[in-house]
Design an enzyme around this catalytic site. Structure first.
Site, short mmCIF file in Angstrom:
data_model
loop_
_atom_site.label_atom_id
_atom_site.label_comp_id
_atom_site.label_asym_id
_atom_site.label_seq_id
_atom_site.Cartn_x
_atom_site.Cartn_y
_atom_site.Cartn_z
N HIS A 85 1.05 -11.08 5.40
CA HIS A 85 1.82 -10.13 4.62
C HIS A 85 2.19 -8.86 5.00
CE1 HIS A 85 3.27 -8.46 0.63
NE2 HIS A 85 2.71 -7.35 1.04
N ASP A 164 1.91 -9.89 -12.69
CA ASP A 164 2.55 -8.97 -11.73
C ASP A 164 4.03 -8.92 -12.07
OD1 ASP A 164 2.24 -7.32 -9.26
OD2 ASP A 164 3.53 -8.92 -8.54
N ARG A 171 5.73 -0.55 -13.70
CA ARG A 171 5.26 0.67 -12.76
C ARG A 171 6.56 1.22 -12.00
NH1 ARG A 171 2.10 -2.58 -8.77
NH2 ARG A 171 2.01 -0.57 -7.70
N SER A 186 -1.79 -5.97 -6.79
CA SER A 186 -0.45 -6.77 -7.08
C SER A 186 -0.43 -7.50 -5.74
CB SER A 186 0.48 -5.74 -7.15
OG SER A 186 1.91 -6.27 -6.83
N LYS A 190 -1.05 -12.11 -5.59
CA LYS A 190 -0.15 -13.16 -5.22
C LYS A 190 -0.52 -14.05 -4.12
CE LYS A 190 2.72 -9.82 -5.52
NZ LYS A 190 4.02 -8.85 -5.64
N1 URA Z 1 4.12 -4.85 -3.24
C1 URA Z 1 3.66 -5.39 -4.17
O1 URA Z 1 3.97 -6.80 -3.89
N2 URA Z 1 3.34 -4.90 -5.10
C2 URA Z 1 3.06 -3.43 -5.08
O2 URA Z 1 2.59 -3.04 -6.14
C3 URA Z 1 3.76 -2.90 -4.06
C4 URA Z 1 4.26 -3.48 -3.07
#
Ligand code: URA
Length: 434
Positions: A85, A164, A171, A186, A190
């Site tokens: 990621h 999320d 947010r 967050s 995932k």
């Molecule tokens: N990417 C995400 O998936 N979540 C965040 O809070 C910030 C960047």
């Protein structure tokens, strides 16, 4: 009857108390069910941004987020899985060569990816520039492709961490995105729900990154590595430089072209370096430390997987990629050595040319972007082309050039500091659990 009152949970975080496991489980679940109102979660998110969370709180928050949706399971595959990621950058096309490269090395990559927003590009937008390629796969299709091809890059399935989806949108409009516990939970919720066996994080630092300086980037990396470790997911983070764009292409189709060059054994040195550094960490975590990823770039086996991966998702790996209708050169105002090429400025220019989107609903131009002809450390002549700007709408050039006003610094060749440094700044491995 709900076991808690939202106002009490908000007040506790406002007053810097540590939330209990039960409070966290409830508030995340109740928000997803619509019992905790948007304005209440907005207040709680702001209290978390201001007062932070302990390691136990953020770990429990992440688990509660995962618990709101489905968890994918790839443990039945015949090979180990690993994923990467990136926190997002300019010219960051690394997933495109990395996923097939890992598959060529015997490790399957289940990458559920996203679209770009603002100056950072999205992996799905880049791949969608390939004629016919589609990203909406079912869980069954993902498993089948992982078994047969070894790599999948697709959109997240609908049921993955619904908390999320809701919380990130909230947010975004309440100035609560830049909170390390909320960003880390967050991202990691995932990735843990995605079911990968190992995870390497590419945490970017610099003007083109989410984190502009090293200290917060390091803290984010450390928090995410701890979250992975606490959840039993083997996790390592690389801190990498994003003060200047990665590679020489920024956009969608142009980044696919550059990725194919890497898969053909060429490509820009920084893209190759980062692809190999991430591959080596993923291979080590997946229990294949002796595999040689450089060999799989050189011998064409990673390219074979790329072609199979694109075809399996409806794409034609031989089809010509879309090209922008209009182009414009940005030239050097003086001779010398390039000592700065600002990532944020180039990313913003590519976005304004049509390669990116301002709102989730916007579409992107496949052919738009920026080709960089000089990078920091290169010497240039006065009048030499530094960049080619690409777009379908010529009236976008003025906006892009305005974004690039202070992007490039050229210093006299004899006085300039020209040393090129590694794109990998540090590696963060934490093995201790809470
Ligand atoms: N990417 C995400 O998936 N979540 C965040 O809070 C910030 C960047």
């Amino acid at each position: 009857m709900e076991p808690f009152v939202a106002v009490d949970v908000i007040a506790a975080k406002r007053d810097r108390a540590e939330l209990t496991d039960e409070q966290i489980d409830w508030v995340v679940d109740a928000y997803t069910r619509g019992v905790v109102a948007e304005e209440q979660m907005a207040a709680l998110a702001m209290a978390i941004l201001l007062n932070g969370m302990s390691r136990q709180e953020v770990s429990r928050w992440t688990a509660a987020m995962i618990g709101t949706g489905e968890r994918l399971d790839f443990s039945g595959l015949s090979r180990p899985t690993a994923d990467k990621h990136s926190t997002g950058g300019v010219g960051d096309k690394i997933t495109l060569p990395l996923a097939p490269l890992m598959a060529a090395c015997g490790v399957a990559v289940p990458q559920l990816s996203g679209r770009g927003l603002g100056h950072t590009g999205g992996t799905l937008d880049k791949l969608e520039s390939i004629p016919g390629w589609r990203c909406d796969l079912s869980y069954r299709q993902i498993v089948k492709q992982l078994e047969e091809v070894g790599a999948v890059v697709c959109a997240a399935t609908e049921g993955l961490v619904p908390a999320d989806r809701k919380l990130y949108a909230l947010r975004d409009v309440t100035a609560t995105v830049p909170s390390i516990p909320l960003i880390a939970s967050s991202i990691m919720s995932k990735k843990i729900a995605e079911g990968t066996g190992a995870l390497v994080l590419d945490v970017k630092v610099g003007s083109g990154a989410f984190m502009k300086s090293e200290a917060p980037a390091r803290e984010l990396a450390q928090t995410m590595v701890e979250l992975g470790t606490d959840a039993g997911l083997r996790t390592v983070a690389l801190l990498t430089d994003m003060s200047t764009p990665l590679g020489r292409a920024v956009g969608n189709a142009v980044e696919v072209t550059e990725s194919v060059e890497v898969l053909a054994g060429g490509g820009p040195p920084d893209v190759v370096e980062l692809t190999l550094a991430l591959a080596r960490e993923m291979l080590a975590l997946a229990g294949q430390p002796d595999a040689d990823p450089a060999r799989h770039l050189a011998d064409g086996s990673a390219m074979d997987v790329w072609r199979a991966m694109v075809s399996a998702q409806g794409g034609d790996p031989d089809a010509p990629l879309p090209r922008a209708r209009e182009s414009h050169q940005v030239v050097a105002q003086q001779a010398g050595t390039v000592t700065r090429l600002d990532a944020l400025a180039v990313g913003t220019a590519a976005w304004r040319l049509g390669a990116g989107r301002a709102r989730k609903e916007d579409s992107v131009q496949a052919g738009a972007g920026v080709l960089l002809h000089a990078k920091p450390g290169d010497t240039v002549r006065e009048g030499q082309s530094l960049m080619t700007l690409l777009t379908d709408d010529a009236d976008r050039f003025d906006l892009a050039e305005a974004a690039l006003a202070d992007a490039v610094r050229i210093e006299p060749a004899d006085g300039a500091a020209t040393s090129r440094t590694s794109v990998v700044l540090d590696t963060i491995r934490t093995t201790t659990t809470s």
